[in-house]
Scaffold this motif. Structure first.
Motif, PDB file in Angstrom:
ATOM      1  N   GLY A 500       0.580  -1.046  -0.134  1.00  0.00           N
ATOM      2  CA  GLY A 500      -0.387  -0.459   0.261  1.00  0.00           C
ATOM      3  C   GLY A 500       0.565   1.235  -0.329  1.00  0.00           C
ATOM      4  N   GLU A 501       2.289   1.141   0.622  1.00  0.00           N
ATOM      5  CA  GLU A 501       2.673   2.205   0.749  1.00  0.00           C
ATOM      6  C   GLU A 501       3.557   2.885  -0.765  1.00  0.00           C
ATOM      7  N   VAL A 502       4.140   1.748  -1.312  1.00  0.00           N
ATOM      8  CA  VAL A 502       4.354   2.098  -2.783  1.00  0.00           C
ATOM      9  C   VAL A 502       3.575   2.238  -3.735  1.00  0.00           C
ATOM     10  N   PHE A 503       1.978   2.313  -3.520  1.00  0.00           N
ATOM     11  CA  PHE A 503       1.179   3.184  -4.237  1.00  0.00           C
ATOM     12  C   PHE A 503       0.717   4.543  -4.012  1.00  0.00           C
ATOM     13  N   MET A 504       0.661   4.732  -2.675  1.00  0.00           N
ATOM     14  CA  MET A 504       1.244   5.946  -1.786  1.00  0.00           C
ATOM     15  C   MET A 504       1.850   6.645  -2.622  1.00  0.00           C
ATOM     16  N   ARG A 505       3.339   5.758  -2.399  1.00  0.00           N
ATOM     17  CA  ARG A 505       4.891   6.513  -3.547  1.00  0.00           C
ATOM     18  C   ARG A 505       4.484   6.838  -4.806  1.00  0.00           C
ATOM     19  N   ASP A 506       3.470   6.292  -4.854  1.00  0.00           N
ATOM     20  CA  ASP A 506       3.338   6.094  -7.324  1.00  0.00           C
ATOM     21  C   ASP A 506       2.188   7.413  -7.009  1.00  0.00           C
ATOM     22  N   MET A 507       1.568   7.368  -6.459  1.00  0.00           N
ATOM     23  CA  MET A 507       0.373   8.619  -6.568  1.00  0.00           C
ATOM     24  C   MET A 507       1.175   9.462  -6.334  1.00  0.00           C
ATOM     25  N   VAL A 508       2.332  10.290  -5.328  1.00  0.00           N
ATOM     26  CA  VAL A 508       3.141  11.149  -5.100  1.00  0.00           C
ATOM     27  C   VAL A 508       4.327  11.266  -6.691  1.00  0.00           C
ATOM     28  N   GLU A 509       4.569  10.510  -6.798  1.00  0.00           N
ATOM     29  CA  GLU A 509       5.478  11.028  -8.466  1.00  0.00           C
ATOM     30  C   GLU A 509       4.308  10.698  -9.653  1.00  0.00           C
ATOM     31  N   LEU A 510       3.270  10.882  -9.760  1.00  0.00           N
ATOM     32  CA  LEU A 510       1.808  11.724 -10.055  1.00  0.00           C
ATOM     33  C   LEU A 510       1.219  12.420  -9.913  1.00  0.00           C
ATOM     34  N   GLY A 511       1.781  13.023  -9.149  1.00  0.00           N
ATOM     35  CA  GLY A 511       1.016  14.454  -8.880  1.00  0.00           C
ATOM     36  C   GLY A 511       0.353  14.367  -7.833  1.00  0.00           C
TER      37      GLY A 511
END
Length: 628
Positions: A500-511
């Motif tokens: 879940g944290e990996v998905f969260m960090r992907d979100m941050v990279e996508l803005g």
């Protein structure tokens, strides 16, 4: 209508209109006024005949008579005006072809718009020569030209004015009425009808029927009866169409009790009610929930040997279904088939709706198979009512099976209807059925992805949800915050918080900035898994990256530290958190005290020293312990 030019009752109104409306046609005068009279000079007579402006009418008429293509030399055209056009037309009264050739030359080759008086002369010439199709075409043209003008001229009055100059045929006024109705100008047609009656012109019954039908569609009930009264006064006898239209008028007015009197009147004039009359009345009775009266008329039809048709039976079946008497409706349906009336899609739909309203889905499905077997193709409405019927009963899988079955028969089902069913399946947590149907539709709406992912996550099928999210990337569709949130929440519930944290960090990279729900879900997940290092790391990440210091998340981690019984580590964690902006509240101290209570020995002194030192430290910084 018979022309009677010597009728004094017609001549008198004509003169009166002439005095009242002499300027009525001025709004369309774009043809220049004649300059011949202003330039008239005796010296013109020394010019060659073809160059004499005073001979312009003679020149044109001579060229028309010889069927020449060139009617006038270019240097003579400026001398052609409205008066000359009228004079040429009047000279060509006996040769409608020559008159129309000249009129079209003025309109098309010279790009002039003749005056309404010029138009009226041409109309009289064509009508007098019995060139009715050309007359109707020219009337429609004049009406369109006149309707777009700011100050509309009265075509009727100008036609009347023109009768004093040329031979004319009264039928042109009836044709004007038809032309107005054909153009959809019902009000102008009604005004023309009143003027015709006033001047003694008698319209044809066909024109009157068209006028009645137009007024009926506009719901001008009083005007319809006014026309019917005028018909009686001037001796116009209606036909079957007239009475059928007036039957519609009665039904639309709501005075159904007036029907019997009207039918008697109809029979007095020698007209028996036909199938249209009965169908109109039966439909009206059904609409007003007077089914007994409708069935009575049905029996009267059979007695009078007027064979009920498909419309008759469909109306009655609809009435029976509205009252919930579906069995009787089906009996009437079978009777209709037995007497040789072939059902169509509308009669099947009516009966299917009746069964669906009674929640008898099996019977409606049998009817569907029957209509397909008989070669009657179900339409959009058939599919809609059946699917909505299954949805109402919560039988969504049956609705999906119905769509598959219809598609096997080559019957297309509306894409919007299928999308609605996909969403409905998602909302009742049947994601696999929804995905199966969705793949058949081949649509890529973001809304559907969100619904499917949400449904899969609610049911715990997070891998399928992640697969759909990956598909979105391949189709150049950016997952929304909602999509990420539901996947992360589901991963945390399944103790897969690290993913879940990996998905969260992907979100941050996508803005896409994570919201508080995602933050709390991840912290709760790490706390359940006793992964305090990752929880602490995440608290610091949110504090430094987004300046979010949520006490609820902090307390949840601090509670786990306290429950482990290592007070020292708890205090160290508290100090580290204070450095990045987290502030303990009363709940934090409760967790600390509860942990110390569990300890033996120096409890009171240690508890007091912890609370006292923290209070002093916060007081020196100007802050106070609160319940926040």
């Amino acid at each position: 209508m018979n022309r009677s030019p010597m009728n004094p009752t017609l001549l008198k109104p004509v003169v009166r209109i002439h005095h009242l409306s002499k300027s009525a046609f001025s709004s369309l005068q774009t043809l220049p006024e004649s300059k011949t009279n202003q330039l008239l000079n005796p010296l013109y007579n020394f010019l060659p005949h073809t160059q004499n402006p005073s001979k312009i009418v003679d020149i044109i008429c001579a060229n028309l008579k010889e069927r020449r293509t060139t009617l006038l030399e270019k240097d003579m055209i400026p001398h052609l005006g409205t008066q000359e056009v009228s004079r040429v037309l009047l000279r060509c009264q006996s040769d409608s072809f020559a008159a129309l050739t000249f009129f079209n030359w003025v309109k098309n080759d010279l790009a002039f718009v003749p005056t309404i008086h010029n138009y009226c002369l041409m109309l009289h010439i064509l009508a007098w020569s019995r060139k009715f199709p050309q007359t109707m075409t020219l009337l429609s043209e004049l009406i369109e030209l006149n309707r777009n003008k700011s100050g509309k001229a009265s075509i009727f009055e100008n036609l009347v004015l023109s009768t004093k100059d040329c031979s004319w045929e009264p039928v042109v006024f009836d044709m004007l009425l038809k032309a107005y109705l054909k153009a959809g100008l019902i009000r102008d047609g009604f005004v023309t009808f009143r003027k015709m009656i006033k001047l003694g012109f008698v319209p044809k019954i066909i024109s009157i029927n068209f006028l009645l039908d137009g007024l009926l569609k506009l719901n001008r009930i009083n005007e319809c009866w006014g026309i019917y009264e005028e018909m009686g006064k001037i001796g116009i006898r209606g036909n079957t169409f007239t009475f059928n239209i007036l039957t519609h008028v009665i039904c639309k007015s709501g005075d159904v009790d007036k029907v019997n009197r009207f039918l008697d009147k109809m029979e007095e004039e020698g007209f028996d009610p036909d199938i249209v009359t009965y169908n109109t009345l039966i439909d009206s009775y059904v609409r007003r929930n007077r089914l007994k009266d409708a069935l009575y008329l049905y029996n009267i039809m059979c007695i009078r040997l007027v064979m009920p048709d498909l419309i008759t039976h469909t109306s009655l079946i609809n009435g029976l279904c509205k009252e919930g008497n579906v069995k009787e409706a089906h009996k009437l349906f079978h009777k209709m088939v037995q007497i040789g009336v072939i059902p169509d899609v509308y009669s099947y739909n009516t009966l299917i709706c009746g069964y669906i309203n009674k929640e008898m889905m099996q019977e409606s499905r049998v009817l569907l198979h029957e209509m397909i077997k008989k070669g009657v193709t179900p339409n959009k409405f058939t599919c809609l009512v059946l699917i909505e019927g299954y949805k109402k009963k919560g039988m969504l899988i049956s609705a999906v099976n119905l769509i598959v079955e219809l598609q096997r028969f080559g019957i297309s089902v509306s894409r919007d209807l299928q999308i609605d069913l996909v969403i409905a399946l998602c909302q009742v947590d049947k994601p696999f059925a929804a995905k199966s149907l969705w793949e058949r539709i081949e649509t890529h709406k973001l809304e559907i992805y969100d619904e499917l992912i949400n449904s899969f996550c609610r049911c715990g099928y997070v891998n399928e949800a992640i697969q759909l999210k990956d598909e979105m990337f391949f189709k150049n569709m950016n997952p929304s915050l909602v999509t990420y949130r539901v996947i992360i929440e589901c991963l945390c519930r399944l103790n897969r918080t690290m993913e879940g944290e990996v998905f969260m960090r992907d979100m941050v990279e996508l803005g896409i900035q994570p919201d508080m729900t995602i933050f709390r879900s991840l912290i709760s997940g790490y706390c359940r898994e006793k992964n305090l290092n990752q929880a602490e790391s995440l608290l610091i990440f949110f504090a430094e990256k987004f300046q979010v210091c949520d006490n609820e998340c902090y307390n949840e981690v601090f509670k786990v530290f306290c429950e482990k019984g290592d007070v020292g580590k708890s205090m160290e964690f508290q100090k580290r958190m204070q450095k990045v902006g987290f502030t303990p509240n009363s709940l934090s101290f409760k967790y600390a005290i509860d942990a110390l209570i569990a300890k033996s020995g120096m409890f009171y002194f240690y508890a007091w020293s912890v609370i006292h030192s923290t209070a002093i430290d916060r007081h020196s910084k100007g802050s106070f312990i609160t319940d926040e």
